[in-house]
Design a protein around this motif. Structure first.
Motif, PDB file in Angstrom:
ATOM      1  N   GLU A  54       0.780  -1.315  -0.503  1.00 17.72           N
ATOM      2  CA  GLU A  54      -0.156   0.219  -0.090  1.00 17.72           C
ATOM      3  C   GLU A  54       0.659   1.414   0.373  1.00 17.72           C
ATOM      4  OE1 GLU A  54      -2.752   0.260  -0.947  1.00 17.72           O
ATOM      5  OE2 GLU A  54      -3.369  -2.004  -0.103  1.00 17.72           O
ATOM      6  N   THR A  55       1.909   0.585   0.801  1.00 16.26           N
ATOM      7  CA  THR A  55       2.911   2.141   0.852  1.00 16.26           C
ATOM      8  C   THR A  55       3.616   2.593  -0.650  1.00 16.26           C
ATOM      9  OG1 THR A  55       3.359   1.825   3.226  1.00 16.26           O
ATOM     10  CG2 THR A  55       4.498   3.256   2.069  1.00 16.26           C
ATOM     11  N   LEU A  56       4.314   2.017  -1.315  1.00 12.75           N
ATOM     12  CA  LEU A  56       4.470   1.638  -2.967  1.00 12.75           C
ATOM     13  C   LEU A  56       3.775   1.680  -3.668  1.00 12.75           C
ATOM     14  CD1 LEU A  56       6.836  -1.335  -2.291  1.00 12.75           C
ATOM     15  CD2 LEU A  56       8.127   0.461  -2.377  1.00 12.75           C
ATOM     16  N   TYR A  57       2.421   1.681  -3.792  1.00  8.88           N
ATOM     17  CA  TYR A  57       1.218   1.399  -4.558  1.00  8.88           C
ATOM     18  C   TYR A  57       0.907   3.112  -4.742  1.00  8.88           C
ATOM     19  CZ  TYR A  57      -3.178   1.096  -7.207  1.00  8.88           C
ATOM     20  OH  TYR A  57      -4.183   1.451  -8.105  1.00  8.88           O
ATOM     21  N   SER A  58       0.518   3.955  -3.562  1.00 13.91           N
ATOM     22  CA  SER A  58       0.377   4.915  -3.657  1.00 13.91           C
ATOM     23  C   SER A  58       1.491   6.018  -3.250  1.00 13.91           C
ATOM     24  CB  SER A  58       0.505   5.499  -1.544  1.00 13.91           C
ATOM     25  OG  SER A  58      -1.210   4.886  -0.972  1.00 13.91           O
ATOM     26  N   LEU A  59       2.320   5.832  -3.846  1.00 16.33           N
ATOM     27  CA  LEU A  59       3.979   7.007  -3.559  1.00 16.33           C
ATOM     28  C   LEU A  59       4.484   6.584  -5.126  1.00 16.33           C
ATOM     29  CD1 LEU A  59       6.816   6.051  -4.753  1.00 16.33           C
ATOM     30  CD2 LEU A  59       6.527   5.502  -2.650  1.00 16.33           C
ATOM     31  N   CYS A  60       3.291   5.677  -6.057  1.00 13.58           N
ATOM     32  CA  CYS A  60       3.707   5.277  -6.954  1.00 13.58           C
ATOM     33  C   CYS A  60       2.336   6.150  -7.795  1.00 13.58           C
ATOM     34  CB  CYS A  60       3.846   3.595  -7.842  1.00 13.58           C
ATOM     35  SG  CYS A  60       5.333   3.035  -7.082  1.00 13.58           S
ATOM     36  N   ARG A  61       1.982   6.374  -7.729  1.00 11.94           N
ATOM     37  CA  ARG A  61       0.194   6.842  -7.779  1.00 11.94           C
ATOM     38  C   ARG A  61       0.544   8.504  -7.613  1.00 11.94           C
ATOM     39  NH1 ARG A  61      -2.371   4.633 -11.381  1.00 11.94           N
ATOM     40  NH2 ARG A  61      -4.183   5.483 -10.991  1.00 11.94           N
ATOM     41  N   LYS A  62       0.937   8.910  -6.482  1.00 13.85           N
ATOM     42  CA  LYS A  62       1.349  10.085  -6.523  1.00 13.85           C
ATOM     43  C   LYS A  62       2.363  10.259  -6.976  1.00 13.85           C
ATOM     44  CE  LYS A  62       2.612  12.859  -3.167  1.00 13.85           C
ATOM     45  NZ  LYS A  62       2.697  13.680  -1.465  1.00 13.85           N
ATOM     46  N   ARG A  63       3.307  10.027  -8.180  1.00 17.50           N
ATOM     47  CA  ARG A  63       4.497  10.117  -8.917  1.00 17.50           C
ATOM     48  C   ARG A  63       3.522  10.065 -10.297  1.00 17.50           C
ATOM     49  NH1 ARG A  63       9.299   8.227  -9.635  1.00 17.50           N
ATOM     50  NH2 ARG A  63       9.872  10.472 -10.492  1.00 17.50           N
ATOM     51  N   LYS A  64       2.461  10.097 -10.364  1.00 17.42           N
ATOM     52  CA  LYS A  64       2.007   9.485 -11.179  1.00 17.42           C
ATOM     53  C   LYS A  64       2.482   8.406 -12.305  1.00 17.42           C
ATOM     54  CE  LYS A  64      -0.014  13.584 -12.514  1.00 17.42           C
ATOM     55  NZ  LYS A  64      -0.750  13.590 -11.376  1.00 17.42           N
ATOM     56  N   LEU A  65       3.115   7.028 -11.549  1.00 16.63           N
ATOM     57  CA  LEU A  65       3.682   5.979 -12.283  1.00 16.63           C
ATOM     58  C   LEU A  65       2.450   5.362 -12.914  1.00 16.63           C
ATOM     59  CD1 LEU A  65       6.814   5.143 -10.304  1.00 16.63           C
ATOM     60  CD2 LEU A  65       6.435   6.967 -11.964  1.00 16.63           C
ATOM     61  N   GLN A  66       2.755   4.570 -13.632  1.00 18.59           N
ATOM     62  CA  GLN A  66       2.095   3.065 -14.230  1.00 18.59           C
ATOM     63  C   GLN A  66       2.505   1.667 -13.834  1.00 18.59           C
ATOM     64  OE1 GLN A  66       0.936   3.192 -18.292  1.00 18.59           O
ATOM     65  NE2 GLN A  66       2.494   4.565 -18.347  1.00 18.59           N
ATOM     66  N   THR A  67       1.264   1.201 -12.735  1.00 15.22           N
ATOM     67  CA  THR A  67       1.333   0.048 -12.059  1.00 15.22           C
ATOM     68  C   THR A  67       1.314  -1.382 -12.904  1.00 15.22           C
ATOM     69  OG1 THR A  67      -0.466   0.841 -10.834  1.00 15.22           O
ATOM     70  CG2 THR A  67       1.253   1.398  -9.899  1.00 15.22           C
ATOM     71  N   ILE A  68       1.931  -1.848 -12.423  1.00 12.10           N
ATOM     72  CA  ILE A  68       1.696  -3.169 -12.826  1.00 12.10           C
ATOM     73  C   ILE A  68       1.011  -3.881 -11.714  1.00 12.10           C
ATOM     74  CG2 ILE A  68       2.303  -5.559 -14.231  1.00 12.10           C
ATOM     75  CD1 ILE A  68       3.027  -3.799 -16.274  1.00 12.10           C
ATOM     76  N   THR A  69       0.625  -4.440 -10.635  1.00 18.05           N
ATOM     77  CA  THR A  69       0.893  -5.504  -9.840  1.00 18.05           C
ATOM     78  C   THR A  69       0.314  -7.005  -9.634  1.00 18.05           C
ATOM     79  OG1 THR A  69      -2.132  -5.205  -9.288  1.00 18.05           O
ATOM     80  CG2 THR A  69      -0.096  -3.952  -8.371  1.00 18.05           C
TER      81      THR A  69
END
Length: 487
Positions: free
Chosen positions: A253-268
């Protein structure tokens, strides 16, 4: 190389001497050549400032320092008036910037993999999948530089077993680009991230595998250890780059939140993964059948190695390949042809495995992976490294006591510590284990003592070909020892 832009943007503060065009870059005074720029790196054991004199004697025409004593600096300036002296606020970061300027070419698809466990397997799997898809590809890390479908690319001494120093790293990336290799996956160690070695790499994607206690002798706390690894996502991946995240770990959750904040695209990925979801695993003889949902499509395939952790490594690699534009169908099918890396639950002879597991989490994972394949007793032989994080020793003893049936505590690179003391610290939480000061004899005892339905794990060294005692690297290989004692 013209250093004017580095002075203009504030990276370097010009102190004295004659501005010249350095012909090469070095952080090691012993490799300095005539015309080099030498960057004096502060170190945990040795400060690069004390080697400036040697660098000057070897012909360096430019020196970069951080926090050098004023009197010592003045003496050198007076002795070498023609040499350009510079000050910088962060020598390690400056080294990374200079390395990228000296070696400006990089592959178009670079993936960095961080996490406590799995980095070596994930970068290998990424390279193998790319190769099956027809891309000339490379992986870089613990196993060195491995190139698919190409002869090995020459590179300078790496300097670190996981992440090379910034100069070596950028030289490798330029060599790969010149060889028309546009796909590379490499291990991003916590040391490498903390020391800014990757700061100038142009990343397409980054992977976070997992986190557990390790390297606390360097980072001191688990929080600092995590922050070092999180730099990859907080600072290094460019906006709109890809973050491939394990959805089943506490840090998700911590990693996902900071990635979304930086507008990174995520693959989980994982049991809770949204992009790549693990539905089921069925253990087999030296293999496992898995059921995945990838972007909502169902796939059933057989992986030619054991261990749930390997399934997670495969999912991480699959996500990285997809992030770099790899065809989903072909990438999934390529997973059935993957080969595990040496020393990662490697079956040396039937029912006897070696694994690099040298952390509590890695030992836990390896033993849990082998239990479904064990009809009789599960044996483990392991030790802990000297002059390394001592807190994990009783933790690993407790894990062995809980998960294994037969336990032998032995030595594993004792270095400058008393091996008996290390063993006792493990045995403090594993009183029913036997103790073997000789790793030779410990392996012999396990291999000759196992029954037909038993499984043996020799943990800690994996593919290493040495035992470090004091300053000596004594030849030793777990796999070779195992083969000596097979009936």
């Amino acid at each position: 190389m013209d250093l004017t832009s580095f002075i203009t943007n504030g990276t370097l503060t010009f102190l004295s001497g004659e501005l010249t065009f350095p012909t090469s870059l070095s952080m090691n005074s012993k490799t300095v050549k005539e015309g080099d720029i030498f960057v004096a790196i502060p170190g945990s054991q040795h400060d690069g400032i004390i080697f400036i004199g040697e660098a000057l004697e070897r012909g360096a025409n430019s020196i970069v320092t951080q926090g050098m004593d004023a009197k010592k600096l003045i003496r050198l300036q007076e002795q070498y008036p023609e040499v350009a002296f510079f000050e910088t606020h962060n020598a390690r970061k400056t080294l990374s910037l200079l390395a990228a300027a000296f070696y400006p070419l990089q592959p178009d698809n670079s993936v960095a993999v961080t996490g406590t466990n799995g980095k070596t397997s994930v970068v290998s799997f990424i390279r193998q999948i790319w190769a099956h898809l027809g891309f000339p590809a490379a992986s870089l890390g613990t196993l060195g530089l491995v190139v698919a479908n190409k002869p090995n690319v020459p590179f300078r001494e790496m300097g670190d077993t996981n992440t090379p120093n910034a100069i070596a790293l950028h030289e490798i990336l330029q060599n790969l680009k010149e060889e028309h290799i546009e796909h590379v996956a490499f291990e991003a160690s916590s040391h490498g991230l903390h020391q800014h070695r990757l700061d100038s790499v142009k990343l397409k994607a980054a992977v976070f595998t997992n986190l557990s206690n390790d390297h606390l002798d360097y980072h001191e706390t688990l929080e600092s250890y995590f922050e070092a690894k999180a730099r990859l996502f907080k600072e290094l991946i460019p906006k709109h780059g890809y973050a491939i995240l394990n959805a089943d770990i506490a840090e998700y959750e911590t990693l996902y939140s900071l990635c979304r904040k930086r507008k990174l695209q995520t693959i989980t990925f994982g049991k809770a993964g949204k992009t790549i979801r693990l539905i089921s695993i069925t253990p087999g003889e030296g293999a496992q059948d898995i059921h995945l949902s990838v972007e909502g499509k169902s796939y059933e395939l057989t992986l030619p190695f054991v261990g749930q952790f390997q399934v997670y490594n495969v999912m991480a690699a699959l996500g990285a390949v997809m992030a770099c534009g790899g065809n989903q169908e072909q990438a999934v099918q390529a997973c059935t042809y993957l080969k595990s890396v040496p020393g990662r639950l490697e079956q040396v002879v039937p029912r006897v495995y070696v694994d690099f597991a040298h952390t509590p989490d890695a030992l836990f994972t390896a033993l849990k992976a082998l239990r479904p394949h064990t009809k009789g007793k599960l044996w483990v032989v392991f030790g802990c490294g000297g002059n390394r994080d001592t807190s994990k020793r009783p933790m690993m003893g407790e894990i062995a006591d809980r998960l294994a049936d037969e336990i032998i505590i032995t030595d594993d690179n004792p270095r400058h510590e008393d091996p008996a003391k290390i063993r006792q610290e493990i045995l403090a939480k594993c009183s029913r284990a036997s103790e073997g000061s000789s790793r030779h004899h410990a392996i012999q005892t396990a291999v000759e003592g196992m029954d037909l339905d038993d499984v043996v794990l020799i943990a800690g060294k994996g593919p290493e070909n040495y035992q470090i005692v004091g300053d000596l690297a004594v030849p030793f290989n777990d796999s070779e020892e195992i083969r000596k004692y097979v009936r």
